[in-house]
Design a protein around this motif. Structure first.
Motif, PDB file in Angstrom:
ATOM      1  N   ASP A 157      45.148 -10.659  21.192  1.00 49.65           N
ATOM      2  CA  ASP A 157      46.266 -11.303  21.884  1.00 49.65           C
ATOM      3  C   ASP A 157      46.406 -10.810  23.320  1.00 49.65           C
ATOM      4  N   LEU A 158      45.470  -9.974  23.773  1.00 50.91           N
ATOM      5  CA  LEU A 158      45.398  -9.514  25.150  1.00 50.91           C
ATOM      6  C   LEU A 158      43.996  -8.970  25.368  1.00 50.91           C
ATOM      7  N   VAL A 159      43.438  -9.230  26.544  1.00 51.77           N
ATOM      8  CA  VAL A 159      42.092  -8.743  26.851  1.00 51.77           C
ATOM      9  C   VAL A 159      42.115  -7.956  28.155  1.00 51.77           C
ATOM     10  N   VAL A 160      41.425  -6.813  28.138  1.00 50.05           N
ATOM     11  CA  VAL A 160      41.162  -5.998  29.325  1.00 50.05           C
ATOM     12  C   VAL A 160      39.649  -5.841  29.432  1.00 50.05           C
ATOM     13  N   PRO A 248      45.943 -13.894  27.314  1.00 47.27           N
ATOM     14  CA  PRO A 248      46.244 -13.269  28.599  1.00 47.27           C
ATOM     15  C   PRO A 248      45.266 -12.128  28.903  1.00 47.27           C
ATOM     16  N   VAL A 249      45.028 -11.908  30.187  1.00 52.54           N
ATOM     17  CA  VAL A 249      44.094 -10.875  30.654  1.00 52.54           C
ATOM     18  C   VAL A 249      44.790  -9.985  31.674  1.00 52.54           C
ATOM     19  N   ILE A 250      44.543  -8.671  31.585  1.00 55.46           N
ATOM     20  CA  ILE A 250      44.956  -7.746  32.636  1.00 55.46           C
ATOM     21  C   ILE A 250      43.711  -7.331  33.396  1.00 55.46           C
ATOM     22  N   ALA A 276      47.258  -8.578  37.615  1.00 51.83           N
ATOM     23  CA  ALA A 276      46.587  -7.389  38.144  1.00 51.83           C
ATOM     24  C   ALA A 276      47.230  -6.142  37.563  1.00 51.83           C
ATOM     25  N   GLY A 277      46.445  -5.341  36.870  1.00 49.53           N
ATOM     26  CA  GLY A 277      46.999  -4.157  36.222  1.00 49.53           C
ATOM     27  C   GLY A 277      47.439  -3.084  37.179  1.00 49.53           C
ATOM     28  N   HIS A 278      46.668  -2.901  38.262  1.00 54.31           N
ATOM     29  CA  HIS A 278      47.015  -1.818  39.183  1.00 54.31           C
ATOM     30  C   HIS A 278      46.353  -2.045  40.531  1.00 54.31           C
ATOM     31  N   VAL A 316      52.822  -1.374  30.028  1.00 51.79           N
ATOM     32  CA  VAL A 316      53.855  -2.142  30.741  1.00 51.79           C
ATOM     33  C   VAL A 316      54.070  -3.488  30.055  1.00 51.79           C
ATOM     34  N   LEU A 317      52.961  -4.154  29.748  1.00 50.55           N
ATOM     35  CA  LEU A 317      53.090  -5.460  29.099  1.00 50.55           C
ATOM     36  C   LEU A 317      53.699  -5.328  27.704  1.00 50.55           C
TER      37      LEU A 317
END
Length: 338
Positions: A157-160, A248-250, A276-278, A316-317
């Motif tokens: 449910d989220l990809v990095v 969603p992607v970070i 954008a993660g950082h 954070v997410l």
């Protein structure tokens, strides 16, 4: 599902047919946010993040129970030009460290409940030196894109996505320069810690690559083929696959963002499912994020790569989603609204 493309033209067609955000879910998440037991806007960007996640996940109550971290590793022929403070053998050694669970990204993935996989892409066969020819032929870049595409878990449910590749800040800078203009000096940074002479050398190498491949600079996928690397292409493939699945992607740092920019320059809006993660400490990352219209969630002076900054932003997410999906509405809590 394995990759359904066998050429760059077919991959371009896949990008052009990507799904959009679920407008009904986006509206539903926004409506729920307006009913939660807090003053309007009191949670700042956390509110926007939760609504964004809900829109892509197709629900007014988003979740982050199965985040996935994927690290891709590649080696680069351009390292022979002296653009890195470390030898290419370190890439292989770090892949072993990832598998053994000893790297920073292992700890961050574990801390935020993410599954993690590592994919080494032909480390014994570096890409060609892009100052002397194309970094990859079409079959090589398509294979790397497919590796990334196939690495994404459809149940996530989220990809990095992250990377490891000695010297890869140089092809990343070359991609940025080719996609957004400006010479090498505008985009190169110190990477693993090169000195002033090394920084100047990186700028000259990027400029040489831009000059040699001037004929393809208007085609972002050809730019990836000629100036990029296998792990950069794999990250782009994974980001595209996440979009196909509405996951969603970070985004991580400079290298990941340069890779992602290839998708945006191929099809406008291709990164709408990404945040954008950082902001990394690598030279022009902020400039690249600005060009893409992405505001980073964190600014902690990180420059490790590996997906580490994006993995940290999972927290954070998760916080944003926990508040949005777990808080009571005014009606549920019996609290008088505004």
């Amino acid at each position: 599902m394995t990759a359904s493309f066998a050429s760059l033209s077919e991959f371009r067609a896949v990008l052009q047919a990507m799904p959009m955000v679920d407008a009904a879910a986006l509206a539903g998440a926004a409506a729920r946010n307006g009913q939660l037991t807090k003053p309007p806007g009191a949670l700042g960007r956390l509110e926007d993040l939760a609504i964004w996640a809900g829109g892509w996940q197709g629900t007014d109550k988003p979740h982050c129970d199965r985040p996935q971290v994927i690290v891709f590793a590649g080696n680069h022929g351009v390292v022979a030009q002296g653009v890195s403070a470390f030898p290419a053998e370190v890439t292989v050694q770090m892949v072993g460290n990832f598998h053994a669970g000893g790297a920073a990204i292992n700890q961050l993935s574990k801390a935020f409940g993410a599954s993690m996989s590592v994919h080494a892409l032909e480390l014994d066969r570096p890409t060609a030196d892009f100052t002397r020819g194309a970094a990859m032929d079409e079959a090589e870049v398509v294979a790397a894109l497919a590796t990334g595409w196939n690495a994404v878990d459809a149940g996530a449910d989220l990809v990095v996505v992250g990377e490891m590749g000695i010297g890869n800040t140089t092809p990343a800078a070359a991609l940025a320069a080719a996609l957004f203009g400006g010479g090498g000096a505008s985009w190169v940074g110190r990477g693993t810690g090169v000195d002033d002479a090394g920084l100047a050398r990186k700028a000259r190498v990027v400029d040489a690559g831009l000059a040699l491949h001037a004929a393809v600079l208007g085609d972002a996928l050809e730019v990836m083929r000629c100036l990029g690397g296998r792990e950069l292409a794999a990250m782009a493939g994974a980001i595209a696959r996440a979009r196909a699945l509405r996951i969603p992607v970070i985004l991580d740092g400079f290298i990941c963002t340069a890779s992602a920019a290839v998708l945006e320059k191929t099809v406008a809006g291709a990164l709408d499912h990404c945040v954008a993660g950082h902001l990394s400490a690598e030279g022009a990352h902020g400039k690249l994020l600005s060009a893409l219209g992405k505001e980073p969630l964190l600014n902690l002076g990180l420059r490790l790569g590996e997906g580490s900054g994006a993995a940290l932003a999972i927290g954070v997410l998760k916080g944003a989603i926990a508040c949005h999906s777990g808080m009571a509405t005014f009606a549920e809590a019996g609290v008088s609204g505004a």
